[in-house]
Design an enzyme around this catalytic site. Structure first.
Site, PDB file in Angstrom:
ATOM      1  N   SER A 254       8.129  -0.580   2.082  1.00  0.00           N
ATOM      2  CA  SER A 254       6.703  -0.320   2.262  1.00  0.00           C
ATOM      3  C   SER A 254       6.483   1.159   2.569  1.00  0.00           C
ATOM      4  CB  SER A 254       6.194  -1.149   3.440  1.00  0.00           C
ATOM      5  OG  SER A 254       6.872  -0.724   4.607  1.00  0.00           O
ATOM      6  N   LYS A 255       5.242   1.544   2.547  1.00  0.00           N
ATOM      7  CA  LYS A 255       4.864   2.919   2.904  1.00  0.00           C
ATOM      8  C   LYS A 255       5.409   3.286   4.268  1.00  0.00           C
ATOM      9  CE  LYS A 255       1.049   5.398   1.131  1.00  0.00           C
ATOM     10  NZ  LYS A 255       0.344   4.902   0.000  1.00  0.00           N
TER      11      LYS A 255
END
Ligand code: GLU
Length: 494
Positions: A254-255
């Site tokens: 994920s980011k």
């Protein structure tokens, strides 16, 4: 390997590349360099809806920042161009037509509504969702009529209805797919653009790509690519699918866990060589212990046997640690050179330009402690400021009175004004004696002095810092501290 090695990185310019994308580029580059082959960059921009302006430049700049160079592709050209798919649409259209003429592909006139209906029915009867082959069985006359009516169409590949498609994947081993489960996928869209599947097969062939090394998410597309190769009479390249990168939570990266645009790592102050080393270990290992390896040395030992089958885990702490290791390996001059753009970005404008020789003397003082180059300004601003700002009462250390602090500063000023050498060792010896004479502990005396000359409570070793700051700055700062503390005392009494 006897054959000519030609590998490619084939990004779609749909956004800024992140670590997963560029890891693919890195492995291809290492493979090419190890075998003395060619590394090609090809832009796959056939999905016009998803194009992001400027993305091609960011992709290429990301590679360049990591020192991944390419032998053929945008910016450098090469004998197999164009390297941008939208510049060769007629080639793909021609191939689609050839497949139609040979009965290996067909025009499909199904409307969006019909396709939605088919999907719904399949959902209801709980069978696999895929194109039902309706137009595959149109008679030539039916097709002619639809064409005459001007019905929009796409071109679909006529997938063999039985048998299996097999692959010996260079990383994952043998994989097989039952053809009946694969649908008649689209190869040419109604806007005349090819789909990724047709363009990738056409280009890998025309560019004589020997090995396709790409992320595992493309594995399900591979039987389609193999069948297209067979239909076009090509002999397919070898394939190797690289392991997925997961976050520390074992979920898709994920980011928050690192799936940020690659150049943000640069902006955050990671060294390209540290990030390159870190990315290498996302799916490759030399042995079960070596972690710090420059990409240059890995070129010698890189092989697909070292690619791990299990998924790779992105560990930010490890990246930070590695960045520190690489920072400490730099020569002081090199560190100064690397810090410079961050100082130019982050220091207040009035402190610029940075004196590079001065910076060269500052750099070794922080080399042990700096973790990210983006800390450069925060860690060194007091070297550049004219007079650091601070609350004068902080000059007074625990267990001291203002008078004591003033006395300490006056004594230090007196000593430093008259001392011949401003080198840290003799300076420390002299000042230690002053502190003792005043009956102050080193913590008190040096604490006051440190605060006076830097405006900070924590700095690199005090006397080395003072040596680099130089006599003029140090004396002026001590004088100012005396003045500020005296005024401050006055304020207090009101
Ligand atoms: N254009 C595809 C991508 O963006 C390339 C996939 C492949 O390497 O075949 O990842």
């Amino acid at each position: 390997m006897a054959e000519n090695i030609r590998v490619r990185y084939a990004p779609s310019p749909t956004g800024e590349p992140h670590i997963g994308n560029v890891r693919t580029a890195l492995f291809n580059w290492l493979f090419a360099r190890h075998h003395g082959g060619k590394f090609i960059v090809r832009i796959e921009d056939t999905d016009q809806q998803r194009l992001v302006p400027g993305a091609i430049d960011v992709i290429l700049d990301s590679l360049s920042w990591l020192n991944i160079d390419w032998d053929e592709g945008p910016r450098v050209g090469g004998p197999y161009g164009p390297y941008v798919q939208s510049e060769k649409l007629s080639v793909y259209r021609q191939l689609a037509q050839t497949l139609i003429d040979e009965g290996k592909a067909y025009r499909c006139y199904c409307t969006r509504e019909r396709l939605a209906q088919v999907r719904e029915e399949q959902q209801r009867s709980k069978v696999d969702i895929r194109y039902d082959g309706h137009c595959r069985h149109l008679s030539p006359e039916e097709s002619r009529n639809l064409e005459a009516q001007g019905a929009p169409s796409v071109v679909r590949f006529a997938m063999p209805a039985s048998g299996v498609t097999g692959l010996h994947d260079l990383i994952r081993g043998d994989v097989e797919w039952r053809n009946e489960l694969l649908d008649d996928f689209i190869i040419l869209k109604s806007d005349g653009f090819p789909t990724y599947h047709l363009a990738v097969v056409a280009d890998d062939h025309s560019m004589e790509i020997s090995h396709v090394l790409r992320a595992e998410e493309w594995l399900p597309s591979t039987p389609r690519h193999l069948q297209l190769n067979y239909a076009l009479g090509y002999s397919p390249p070898a394939f190797g699918h690289l392991p997925v990168i997961f976050g520390p939570d074992r979920a898709k990266l994920s980011k928050r866990h690192g799936a940020i645009p690659l150049l943000e790592y640069r902006d955050k102050g990671y060294l390209p060589e540290a990030l390159g080393n870190f990315m290498l270990l996302l799916g490759w290992a030399l042995d079960d212990k070596t972690e710090i390896m420059s990409l240059q040395t890995v070129v010698e030992s890189f092989s697909l046997e070292g690619v791990t089958k299990s998924s790779a885990i992105f560990d930010r702490e490890k990246l930070d640690w590695m960045n520190g290791v690489y920072i400490r390996q730099l020569s002081p001059e090199e560190l100064a050179h690397r810090m410079l753009p961050y100082l130019e970005r982050d220091l207040p404008g009035e402190l610029l330009p940075v004196d590079v020789d001065y910076l060269g003397r500052i750099a070794p003082l922080i080399q042990e402690r700096i973790k990210l180059l983006s800390e450069s300004a925060a860690m060194t601003a007091y070297f550049f400021e004219d007079l650091p700002e601070y609350d004068p009462s902080s000059l007074v250390q625990k267990g001291m009175e203002r008078e004591g602090a003033l006395e300490a500063l006056r004594a230090a000023l007196e000593q430093l004004t008259h001392t011949g050498s401003f080198e840290h060792e003799p300076m420390e010896e002299l000042l230690r004696a002053v502190g003792e004479r005043l009956g102050l502990s080193p913590r008190q005396f040096f604490g006051t002095l440190r605060f006076a000359v830097t405006g900070r409570t924590a700095t690199p070793p005090l006397f080395e810092t003072m040596e680099v700051l130089g006599r003029d700055r140090v004396l002026r700062r001590i004088q100012t501290a005396i003045q500020r503390l005296s005024e401050n005392q006055g304020d207090d009494q009101q």
